[in-house]
Design an enzyme around this catalytic site. Structure first.
Site, PDB file in Angstrom:
ATOM      1  N   SER A  16      -2.229  -8.172   2.958  1.00 17.47           N
ATOM      2  CA  SER A  16      -2.660  -8.108   4.358  1.00 17.47           C
ATOM      3  C   SER A  16      -2.880  -9.521   4.890  1.00 17.47           C
ATOM      4  O   SER A  16      -2.738  -9.783   6.081  1.00 17.47           O
ATOM      5  CB  SER A  16      -3.961  -7.314   4.479  1.00 17.47           C
ATOM      6  OG  SER A  16      -3.797  -6.047   3.900  1.00 17.47           O
ATOM      7  N   HIS A  37       0.840  -1.205   0.000  1.00 14.53           N
ATOM      8  CA  HIS A  37       0.000   0.000   0.000  1.00 14.53           C
ATOM      9  C   HIS A  37       0.877   1.257   0.000  1.00 14.53           C
ATOM     10  O   HIS A  37       0.570   2.237  -0.676  1.00 14.53           O
ATOM     11  CB  HIS A  37      -0.878   0.049   1.260  1.00 14.53           C
ATOM     12  CG  HIS A  37      -1.900  -1.039   1.351  1.00 14.53           C
ATOM     13  ND1 HIS A  37      -1.835  -2.047   2.293  1.00 14.53           N
ATOM     14  CD2 HIS A  37      -3.019  -1.270   0.642  1.00 14.53           C
ATOM     15  CE1 HIS A  37      -2.884  -2.843   2.155  1.00 14.53           C
ATOM     16  NE2 HIS A  37      -3.610  -2.408   1.161  1.00 14.53           N
TER      17      HIS A  37
END
Ligand code: PAF
Length: 270
Positions: free
Chosen positions: A177, A28
């Site tokens: 994640s 990210h």
């Protein structure tokens, strides 16, 4: 959110946007760096979107640490972290969804029915509210990026979509994640995805151009690792996502493999 965007655009700023589901990682952060490079103001959203999770998927267990995310976003120079709440975004009676005919009927779309309908719907809503000039998406979700590009074109969104290369751990595991859910042993097993893509790349360099043969080798290679279950391994056209028989032009090799209960995806342009 919309007022903020409008005000800063009127002052001559280009607004970059990165939608996320939070639990931010280096992947990210590298999208954010790209957003900062391409625009003057950077907005990210954090929203774990219920409509893109099917029954039995990990919506309830999706990792979350908002305080840490806010700190990471601030440190890197994000201007706004937009965190809509579920009741505002999907109020009672919500009944409108965005869909596509072709691209979702490949790869992840086949085993995650309704997933891309949920993604397109939330991304549309976020685009309307945030109203950015630019949006950055990771190439790890190759199919998602292709679908968003198609949607933006088909529905005349005035937003430039930028694809950003996959960010990997130092040993090659694509950042996600979901990696946080792997046990140490599964974390090592997870490397079979990138290693099989590298093997396919070198087979191709040795003039093995038959896609079915490369896929068969990959199935055997991944199957030789403990605790793995292949969802799909495909070699396909990067634009249409249709299967390719013989590799005579750039193709994308994409896969989804469960390691334990964690579903990992990866891809590479061959
Ligand atoms: O890629 C993701 O994290 C999600 O699919 C997205 C684009 C934030 C939509 O919920």
């Amino acid at each position: 959110m919309t007022d903020w965007s409008e005000r800063h655009r009127r002052e001559g700023n280009v607004i970059s946007f990165i939608p996320t589901m939070g639990f931010l990682h280096e992947g990210h952060l590298s999208l954010m760096k790209e957003g900062l490079l391409q625009g003057d103001k950077l907005i990210i959203s954090i929203f774990v979107n219920p409509t893109q999770f099917g029954p039995g998927e990990d919506f309830d267990a999706y990792p979350c640490d908002l305080e840490r995310d806010f700190q990471l976003a601030e440190d890197i120079g994000v201007d706004v972290v937009f965190t809509p709440n579920k009741a505002d975004f999907y109020p009672q009676g919500f009944d409108t969804f965005i869909d596509q005919e072709q691209l979702p009927n490949h790869l992840c779309g086949l085993s995650r029915s309704g997933h891309f309908q949920g993604v397109m719907t939330i991304v549309t809503k976020l685009f309307h509210v945030v109203n950015p000039d630019i949006a950055v998406f990771g190439e790890k979700d190759f199919q998602q990026l292709a679908i968003i590009r198609r949607m933006v074109k088909d529905l005349n969104f005035n937003i430039r979509i930028i694809g950003h290369p996959i960010v990997r751990e130092s040993d090659g595991l694509a950042m996600s994640s979901r990696n946080s859910k792997l046990t140490p042993a599964q974390r090592i097993t997870g490397l079979c995805l990138i290693n099989s893509l590298k093997k396919a790349q070198s087979s191709l360099k040795n003039n093995k151009t038959n896609a079915a043969a490369i896929i068969q080798d990959t199935v055997e290679f991944i199957g030789s690792h403990p605790d793995t279950e292949i969802d799909y391994i495909k070699i396909c056209d990067p634009d249409t996502l249709d299967d390719v028989d013989s590799i005579d032009r750039p193709v994308v090799m994409a896969m989804a493999v469960k390691v334990g209960t964690t579903r990992l995806i990866d891809n590479m342009i061959l």
